[in-house]
Design a protein around this motif. Sequence first.
Motif, short mmCIF file in Angstrom:
data_model
loop_
_atom_site.label_atom_id
_atom_site.label_comp_id
_atom_site.label_asym_id
_atom_site.label_seq_id
_atom_site.Cartn_x
_atom_site.Cartn_y
_atom_site.Cartn_z
N LEU B 41 0.56 1.29 -13.29
CA LEU B 41 0.20 0.15 -12.79
C LEU B 41 -1.23 0.39 -12.54
O LEU B 41 -1.73 1.49 -11.58
N PHE B 42 -2.06 -0.66 -12.86
CA PHE B 42 -3.84 -0.51 -12.57
C PHE B 42 -4.04 1.03 -13.33
O PHE B 42 -4.84 1.53 -12.38
N GLU B 43 -3.35 1.22 -14.21
CA GLU B 43 -3.69 2.41 -15.11
C GLU B 43 -3.37 3.68 -14.25
O GLU B 43 -3.91 4.96 -14.82
N LYS B 44 -2.89 3.75 -13.27
CA LYS B 44 -2.44 4.87 -12.64
C LYS B 44 -0.88 5.02 -12.59
O LYS B 44 -0.20 3.91 -12.37
N ALA B 45 -0.26 6.19 -12.53
CA ALA B 45 0.92 6.58 -12.17
C ALA B 45 1.60 6.24 -10.96
O ALA B 45 1.07 6.65 -9.82
N VAL B 46 2.44 5.36 -10.75
CA VAL B 46 3.04 5.09 -9.49
C VAL B 46 4.05 6.22 -8.82
O VAL B 46 4.68 6.91 -9.74
N VAL B 47 3.94 6.56 -7.56
CA VAL B 47 4.55 7.44 -6.95
C VAL B 47 5.73 6.61 -6.06
O VAL B 47 5.29 5.60 -5.46
N GLY B 48 6.70 7.22 -6.10
CA GLY B 48 7.90 6.85 -5.21
C GLY B 48 9.39 7.10 -5.68
O GLY B 48 9.62 7.82 -6.54
N VAL B 49 10.43 6.83 -4.89
CA VAL B 49 11.65 6.95 -5.19
C VAL B 49 12.36 5.96 -5.88
O VAL B 49 12.32 4.83 -5.79
N PRO B 50 12.63 6.05 -7.08
CA PRO B 50 13.34 5.05 -7.93
C PRO B 50 14.60 4.40 -7.46
O PRO B 50 15.25 5.21 -6.77
N PRO B 51 14.81 3.19 -7.84
CA PRO B 51 14.08 2.19 -8.60
C PRO B 51 12.71 1.95 -7.59
O PRO B 51 13.15 1.54 -6.69
N ILE B 52 11.62 1.73 -8.31
CA ILE B 52 10.47 1.16 -7.64
C ILE B 52 10.50 -0.30 -7.99
O ILE B 52 10.08 -0.80 -9.15
N SER B 53 10.64 -1.26 -6.97
CA SER B 53 10.42 -2.50 -7.05
C SER B 53 8.93 -3.01 -6.89
O SER B 53 8.27 -3.01 -5.91
N ILE B 54 8.65 -3.84 -8.18
CA ILE B 54 7.13 -4.42 -8.00
C ILE B 54 7.47 -6.02 -7.98
O ILE B 54 8.00 -6.60 -8.77
N GLY B 55 6.89 -6.45 -6.83
CA GLY B 55 7.10 -8.04 -6.52
C GLY B 55 6.11 -8.75 -7.55
O GLY B 55 4.91 -8.22 -7.66
N LEU B 56 6.42 -10.11 -7.74
CA LEU B 56 5.61 -11.14 -8.45
C LEU B 56 5.67 -12.33 -7.74
O LEU B 56 6.63 -12.86 -7.44
N ASP B 57 4.45 -12.81 -7.37
CA ASP B 57 4.46 -14.40 -6.77
C ASP B 57 3.23 -14.86 -7.52
O ASP B 57 2.10 -14.68 -7.32
N GLY B 58 3.63 -15.46 -8.68
CA GLY B 58 2.54 -15.95 -9.35
C GLY B 58 1.42 -14.95 -9.97
O GLY B 58 2.29 -14.11 -10.72
N ASP B 59 0.23 -14.88 -9.69
CA ASP B 59 -0.60 -13.64 -10.36
C ASP B 59 -0.65 -12.68 -9.18
O ASP B 59 -1.60 -11.74 -9.50
N VAL B 60 0.29 -12.71 -8.36
CA VAL B 60 -0.23 -11.61 -7.40
C VAL B 60 1.19 -10.46 -7.38
O VAL B 60 2.36 -10.96 -7.75
N LEU B 61 0.83 -9.41 -7.22
CA LEU B 61 1.61 -8.26 -7.27
C LEU B 61 1.66 -7.67 -6.11
O LEU B 61 0.83 -7.43 -5.31
#
Lengths: 158, 92
Positions: B41-61
């Motif tokens: 995400l943004f060219e870097k590896a995401v760190v976290g406990v799976p599953p990692i939820s990425i929210g979307l509101d229009g163009d906002v992450l």
Amino acid sequence: MSGKESDKTAVLVLGCPQVPVQTGVALYLLHALRKKGVVPVVAGNRAARMLVEVSDPERHYVGETVDLDRFIDDLAGKVRAYGLYFIFIHNDSGVSYAATVQSITGSTVVALIYGEHFEEIAESIEFPCEKIAAKAVHNPMPLRKKIDEVLPWVVSNL
Amino acid sequence: MGCVESLKYEVVLKGASFKECREYVRAHCKEYRDVQPGFRLFEKAVVGVPPISIGLDGDVLVFPYTKPCYGTFLLKIEDPEEAARIRALKKK
């Protein structure tokens, strides 16, 4: 396992160095791994890396060190892999890094859990890993004792 | 995720657990996609406990960002291209 250098190697993934035992236990583990013929690498943020480097100026125990973000990027990109993964955990971030390493590599990671809240943190870990947990904040001996018990078996799996 | 720090972001949650971040995203964002640790995400590896939820509101992450000493932050960044890329991921 994909990536390079995955055989007799281990990586110690350090957390925030705010808990005093981390640096001492890391140096102890580096020494123990070298004695068993394993080449260890240290991954951590700048402060955590500097603490182990300054504590071992002639580099008897510390070898290569890697920036934490770079380490994760290289794992995710399958650029590099290690035989063993030791993750130092004393807070929620440590759990996140351990889960990340386990998920990316598919390897069973060794979670070194310490600090005031070690039991609570150990219970929050639901992914597969070897847990070495002790209430070690200032005194590293409880964690060292557990490492001594488990390390021969862990290294024998390499 | 060093480059995230150079982007214009808003902190939604500070010092949150990975679980709280996931629950917040699922409860408050119009859409979300689950990814595994190491997802870029943004060219870097995401760190976290799976599953990692990425929210979307229009163009906002809205996504978790973990720092070893400061815990996990839930960040909000507007980026139409990255939002479109995440939205195109298959829902699980």
